[in-house]
Design an enzyme around this catalytic site. Structure first.
Site, short mmCIF file in Angstrom:
data_model
loop_
_atom_site.label_atom_id
_atom_site.label_comp_id
_atom_site.label_asym_id
_atom_site.label_seq_id
_atom_site.Cartn_x
_atom_site.Cartn_y
_atom_site.Cartn_z
N TYR A 1 0.84 -1.20 0.00
CA TYR A 1 0.00 0.00 0.00
C TYR A 1 0.87 1.26 0.00
O TYR A 1 0.74 2.11 -0.89
CB TYR A 1 -0.91 -0.03 1.23
CG TYR A 1 -1.90 1.10 1.30
CD1 TYR A 1 -3.07 1.08 0.53
CD2 TYR A 1 -1.71 2.19 2.15
CE1 TYR A 1 -4.00 2.11 0.59
CE2 TYR A 1 -2.64 3.22 2.23
CZ TYR A 1 -3.77 3.17 1.45
OH TYR A 1 -4.69 4.19 1.52
N GLU B 1 4.15 1.81 -0.56
CA GLU B 1 5.01 2.01 -1.73
C GLU B 1 4.19 2.09 -3.02
O GLU B 1 4.57 2.76 -3.97
CB GLU B 1 6.07 0.90 -1.83
CG GLU B 1 7.07 0.91 -0.69
CD GLU B 1 8.06 2.09 -0.73
OE1 GLU B 1 7.80 3.10 -1.41
OE2 GLU B 1 9.10 1.99 -0.05
N VAL C 1 -9.65 1.50 12.45
CA VAL C 1 -9.78 1.62 13.90
C VAL C 1 -11.13 2.20 14.33
O VAL C 1 -11.75 1.69 15.28
CB VAL C 1 -8.57 2.41 14.49
CG1 VAL C 1 -8.52 3.84 14.00
CG2 VAL C 1 -8.58 2.37 16.00
N GLY D 1 -1.67 1.73 23.08
CA GLY D 1 -2.70 2.77 23.07
C GLY D 1 -2.14 4.17 22.96
O GLY D 1 -2.89 5.13 22.85
N ASP E 1 3.53 -0.58 12.18
CA ASP E 1 2.42 0.34 12.44
C ASP E 1 3.00 1.68 12.89
O ASP E 1 3.77 1.72 13.86
CB ASP E 1 1.55 -0.27 13.56
CG ASP E 1 0.27 0.48 13.75
OD1 ASP E 1 -0.36 0.82 12.74
OD2 ASP E 1 -0.09 0.74 14.92
N1 LIG Z 1 -10.32 6.59 4.13
C1 LIG Z 1 -9.13 7.04 4.45
O1 LIG Z 1 -8.87 7.38 5.59
C2 LIG Z 1 -8.04 7.17 3.41
C3 LIG Z 1 -6.81 7.68 3.83
C4 LIG Z 1 -5.81 7.82 2.87
C5 LIG Z 1 -6.05 7.49 1.56
N2 LIG Z 1 -7.25 6.98 1.21
C6 LIG Z 1 -7.44 6.60 -0.19
O2 LIG Z 1 -8.73 6.97 -0.61
C7 LIG Z 1 -9.25 5.98 -1.50
C8 LIG Z 1 -10.57 5.48 -0.99
O3 LIG Z 1 -10.39 4.91 0.30
P1 LIG Z 1 -11.61 4.30 1.10
O4 LIG Z 1 -11.38 4.60 2.51
O5 LIG Z 1 -12.87 4.72 0.46
O6 LIG Z 1 -11.36 2.75 0.87
P2 LIG Z 1 -12.42 1.57 0.54
O7 LIG Z 1 -11.65 0.31 0.66
O8 LIG Z 1 -13.64 1.76 1.36
O9 LIG Z 1 -12.81 1.87 -0.96
C9 LIG Z 1 -11.97 1.56 -2.04
C10 LIG Z 1 -12.84 1.15 -3.20
O10 LIG Z 1 -12.00 0.85 -4.31
C11 LIG Z 1 -12.47 -0.35 -4.90
N3 LIG Z 1 -11.37 -0.99 -5.60
C12 LIG Z 1 -10.29 -1.61 -5.08
N4 LIG Z 1 -9.49 -2.05 -6.08
C13 LIG Z 1 -10.08 -1.71 -7.25
C14 LIG Z 1 -9.75 -1.88 -8.62
N5 LIG Z 1 -8.63 -2.51 -8.99
N6 LIG Z 1 -10.59 -1.40 -9.56
C15 LIG Z 1 -11.74 -0.76 -9.21
N7 LIG Z 1 -12.11 -0.57 -7.93
C16 LIG Z 1 -11.28 -1.03 -6.95
C17 LIG Z 1 -12.98 -1.17 -3.74
O11 LIG Z 1 -13.87 -2.22 -4.12
C18 LIG Z 1 -13.66 -0.10 -2.91
O12 LIG Z 1 -14.99 0.09 -3.31
C19 LIG Z 1 -8.18 4.91 -1.63
O13 LIG Z 1 -7.38 5.19 -2.76
C20 LIG Z 1 -7.36 5.10 -0.38
O14 LIG Z 1 -6.03 4.69 -0.57
C21 LIG Z 1 -8.25 6.80 2.10
#
Ligand SMILES: NC(=O)c1ccc[n+]([C@@H]2O[C@H](COP(=O)([O-])OP(=O)(O)OC[C@H]3O[C@@H](n4cnc5c(N)ncnc54)[C@H](O)[C@@H]3O)[C@@H](O)[C@H]2O)c1
Length: 333
Positions: free
Chosen positions: A149, A151, A191, A211, A280
């Site tokens: 994730y 990298e 979390v 914690g 972590d």
């Molecule tokens: N939520 C957070 O706190 C957070 C923090 C940092 C970055 N992000 C980034 O934001 C984005 C959304 O995160 P989230 O929290 O909604 O995660 P999530 O896991 O709830 O949603 C990700 C979605 O992407 C879809 N997906 C995964 N691989 C796929 C592929 N190859 N093709 C099409 N769809 C695919 C999944 O089915 C899912 O619906 C991600 O890129 C994540 O890295 C989120």
């Protein structure tokens, strides 16, 4: 700020996920035509049930893409974001981070569309600078359980930079810090959803570590507003989208217990501590002065208010019987 007229068609990749589905609802409310794209690896069809029949919404599944109308903007929110989930599928995760981003950058290039990439605080790894400004290059283990994730996202940023340089693709780049709120899968292992589902189902809250590790939690409405504002700005470089309130994990657990007690009057569950997972990060707090200055954006929802809304959403979900669509990850509720 960009004052051009609103573009009619927006593609949301990862539309069934936590941020993607919140973004779809937000954009439909704003009057956009929205095309959702998802592989359903971690997303839930249930997140979009209420908009399936919406006249300005269409959902497509995965690549290869069908013939598309002109796309004006792309929100790339497709990548499983929960460490528990992405570590089950590390190869898929790094492929999605790199190849999925390449596919969407190519699509943006083909359509002359602006694309917003959802990068992450994880690009800072175990930070040696605190709080983390965008100028910090990070401290990431390239060969460990989180590397697929962390990298993958760093490679996606480098790829986006390359597309800007070589093809002048119009990129926006958000580094998101720990967003939480409604429509996050109740069992996806992050979390806040872990603590809330445990608390309202009377299970012990499990803390991995002692914690004292910290995170900075951003309520989803603030996150979506931040991403939308960034999309409509002229800033191409990375920008932190997060809350500058830093919270220790044990304090979060106690806050969730107290707020859930206020809503349900149930007895608060015990806290159990397990060993801290490998790699972590111990501290995480964004420096957000760039977002404040360039976007005029800052979070407005307090942690208490955001958690109350999140807990209430979980309670309503449990009562509604709608949880079937959410049972895919581990069916805990
Ligand atoms: N939520 C957070 O706190 C957070 C923090 C940092 C970055 N992000 C980034 O934001 C984005 C959304 O995160 P989230 O929290 O909604 O995660 P999530 O896991 O709830 O949603 C990700 C979605 O992407 C879809 N997906 C995964 N691989 C796929 C592929 N190859 N093709 C099409 N769809 C695919 C999944 O089915 C899912 O619906 C991600 O890129 C994540 O890295 C989120």
């Amino acid at each position: 700020m960009d004052t051009s007229p609103l573009p009619p068609t927006v593609l949301v990749a990862g539309a069934a996920g936590f941020l993607g589905s919140n973004m779809v609802h937000f954009l439909l409310d704003k009057g956009f035509n929205v095309i959702g794209l998802d592989s359903y690896q971690s997303g839930s069809a249930a997140n979009l049930n209420d908009v399936q029949e919406h006249p300005r919404f269409a959902m497509i599944r995965h690549f290869p893409l069908p013939e598309l109308p002109a796309i004006h903007q792309i929100y790339h929110l497709a990548c499983t974001a929960s460490p528990v989930q992405y570590q089950k599928h590390p190869v898929d995760t790094i492929n999605t981070a790199y190849l999925g981003t390449r596919n969407l950058l190519d699509l943006a290039r083909q359509h002359s569309a602006r694309i917003l990439l959802s990068s992450t605080s994880e690009v800072y790894g175990e930070p040696q600078v605190h709080p983390q400004p965008e100028t910090y290059w990070g401290n990431v283990n390239p060969f460990g359980p989180r590397s697929c994730y962390d990298e993958g996202k760093r490679a996606a940023e480098a790829l986006a930079y390359s597309y800007v340089q070589e093809y002048s693709v119009d990129v926006r780049l958000a580094r998101i810090f720990n967003a939480y709120g409604p429509l996050m899968h109740p069992g996806d292992g992050r979390v806040v959803s872990n603590f809330v589902t445990a608390t309202i189902s009377g299970q012990p809250i499990i803390i991995t570590g002692d914690g004292t590790a910290t995170r900075s939690f951003l309520y989803v409405d603030d996150c979506i507003q931040g991403l939308y504002t960034l999309m409509h700005s002229n800033h191409t470089g990375p920008i932190n989208i997060g809350s500058d309130r830093e919270t220790a994990i044990e304090d979060l657990a106690n806050l969730v217990r107290a707020l859930a007690h206020r809503l349900t009057s149930h007895q608060s569950p015990n806290i159990i501590k397990l060993p801290r997972p490998e790699d972590d990060p111990t501290r995480r707090q964004p420096e957000i002065s760039l977002a404040r200055r360039l976007l005029g954006w800052k979070p407005v929802v307090s942690l208490e208010e955001g958690l109350l809304k999140t807990i209430q959403w979980h309670i309503d979900l449990g009562r509604s019987g709608r949880i079937e669509g959410y049972s895919k990850v581990n069916g805990r509720l």
